[in-house]
Design a protein around this motif. Structure first.
Motif, mmCIF file in Angstrom:
data_model
loop_
_atom_site.group_PDB
_atom_site.id
_atom_site.type_symbol
_atom_site.label_atom_id
_atom_site.label_comp_id
_atom_site.label_asym_id
_atom_site.label_seq_id
_atom_site.Cartn_x
_atom_site.Cartn_y
_atom_site.Cartn_z
ATOM 1 N N VAL A 106 0.841 -1.116 -0.008
ATOM 2 C CA VAL A 106 -0.154 0.191 -0.060
ATOM 3 C C VAL A 106 0.853 1.410 0.087
ATOM 4 O O VAL A 106 1.732 1.239 0.839
ATOM 5 N N SER A 107 0.654 2.079 -1.057
ATOM 6 C CA SER A 107 1.209 3.303 -0.775
ATOM 7 C C SER A 107 0.488 4.578 -1.031
ATOM 8 O O SER A 107 -0.648 4.469 -1.361
ATOM 9 N N VAL A 108 1.096 5.601 -0.453
ATOM 10 C CA VAL A 108 0.308 6.865 -0.147
ATOM 11 C C VAL A 108 1.205 8.120 -0.822
ATOM 12 O O VAL A 108 2.411 8.154 -0.691
ATOM 13 N N PHE A 109 0.033 8.831 -1.506
ATOM 14 C CA PHE A 109 0.841 10.078 -2.031
ATOM 15 C C PHE A 109 0.031 11.365 -1.890
ATOM 16 O O PHE A 109 -1.230 11.325 -1.648
ATOM 17 N N TYR A 110 0.578 12.457 -2.051
ATOM 18 C CA TYR A 110 0.030 13.566 -1.879
ATOM 19 C C TYR A 110 0.209 14.664 -2.965
ATOM 20 O O TYR A 110 1.191 14.716 -3.390
ATOM 21 N N GLN A 111 -0.654 15.660 -3.349
ATOM 22 C CA GLN A 111 -0.531 16.404 -4.308
ATOM 23 C C GLN A 111 -0.897 17.774 -3.790
ATOM 24 O O GLN A 111 -1.853 18.026 -3.275
ATOM 25 N N GLU B 201 -2.093 -5.367 6.502
ATOM 26 C CA GLU B 201 -3.223 -5.538 7.329
ATOM 27 C C GLU B 201 -4.286 -4.450 7.409
ATOM 28 O O GLU B 201 -5.506 -4.477 7.650
ATOM 29 N N VAL B 202 -3.780 -3.270 6.982
ATOM 30 C CA VAL B 202 -4.571 -2.141 7.466
ATOM 31 C C VAL B 202 -5.810 -2.144 6.292
ATOM 32 O O VAL B 202 -6.814 -1.602 6.736
ATOM 33 N N MET B 203 -5.738 -3.045 5.514
ATOM 34 C CA MET B 203 -6.902 -3.005 4.309
ATOM 35 C C MET B 203 -7.628 -4.387 4.807
ATOM 36 O O MET B 203 -8.787 -4.563 4.049
#
Length: 246
Positions: free
Chosen positions: A176-181, A199-201
């Motif tokens: 799982v990856s997270v991005f900000y724009q 496991e967060v999902m």
């Protein structure tokens, strides 16, 4: 299941309240960990990635759909495979209900795999999913974010996964990856998690952890051996593990 002590209600409440102290302590630790996660530095994403979507070719920036934050599930589904990973499907089964709530908190979520878009759409329809699923097969996206491995890496017996070099049995891995724009359209990579971090999902695991038998996996040949695609639970026993959940 081992035999448990049987007590009266007063004794049970006393022990439950003792455990509640520990639960609250862990929750406070989780809150602090989340603050530290949000305080991590960011990395500017300079490379231009192109994804195949139902709306045509789209950039990473386009996947935000006007929101500032983007969560990506890296779903194990390589070109040439009939279906994607059952364990990644287990993760994805929990997604659709969260989408309207995430959007209210300025978050978009998209699932990304290397398989062709037609294969993704076929499985999406078979599973009854509504979330956006796009193909990264024509870009380096999976490789750059450490969830796909070149043949020469696999041949060496060790790949870079979950921030260490380790053996891995497949060309793709879960994550799982997270991005900000920002307001100028610049995209930053803020966080990624792999292994048990995914496991967060898996909301089902959180509920199983509340039950007397828990996950009940100790006697299984491998962790998550019981998990199948949700439309195949009445069929043959689960296939060989498709990912390392450790």
């Amino acid at each position: 299941m081992t035999m448990h002590n049987i007590v009266n209600q007063e004794q049970w409440v006393a022990q439950r309240k003792a455990l509640l102290v520990r639960e609250k302590e862990v929750m406070r630790q989780q809150d602090q960990l989340a603050r530290e996660r949000r305080a991590l530095p960011w990395v500017k994403v300079d490379k231009q990635y192109v994804f195949d979507t139902q709306q045509g070719k789209r950039s990473l920036s386009d996947l935000f759909e006007g929101r500032r934050q983007l969560v990506v599930q890296h779903f194990m589904f390589a070109p040439g495979q009939e279906r994607g990973c059952a364990h990644c499907s287990y993760m994805a089964d929990h997604t659709d209900g969260a989408l309207p709530h995430l959007s209210q908190r300025d978050v978009s979520l998209v699932v990304v795999s290397r398989a062709p878009l037609a294969s993704l759409q076929r499985m999406r329809e078979e599973m009854g999913w509504q979330f956006k699923w796009v193909s990264s097969g024509d870009s380096d996206f999976n490789y750059d974010f450490d969830v796909s491995f070149a043949p020469e890496e696999l041949a060496q017996g060790e790949v870079y996964y979950n921030y260490i070099g380790q053996p891995f049995p497949h060309e793709d891995a879960p994550g799982v990856s997270v991005f900000y724009q920002d307001d100028a359209g610049v995209v930053y990579h803020t966080y990624s998690t792999f292994g048990r971090g995914v496991e967060v999902m898996m909301h089902t695991y959180r509920l199983l952890d509340l039950t007397p038998l828990g996950r009940n996996e100790d006697a299984l040949p491998y962790t998550m051996a019981w998990v199948k695609h949700h439309d195949r639970y009445q069929q043959a026993p689960a296939a060989k593990s498709c990912c390392t959940h450790a």
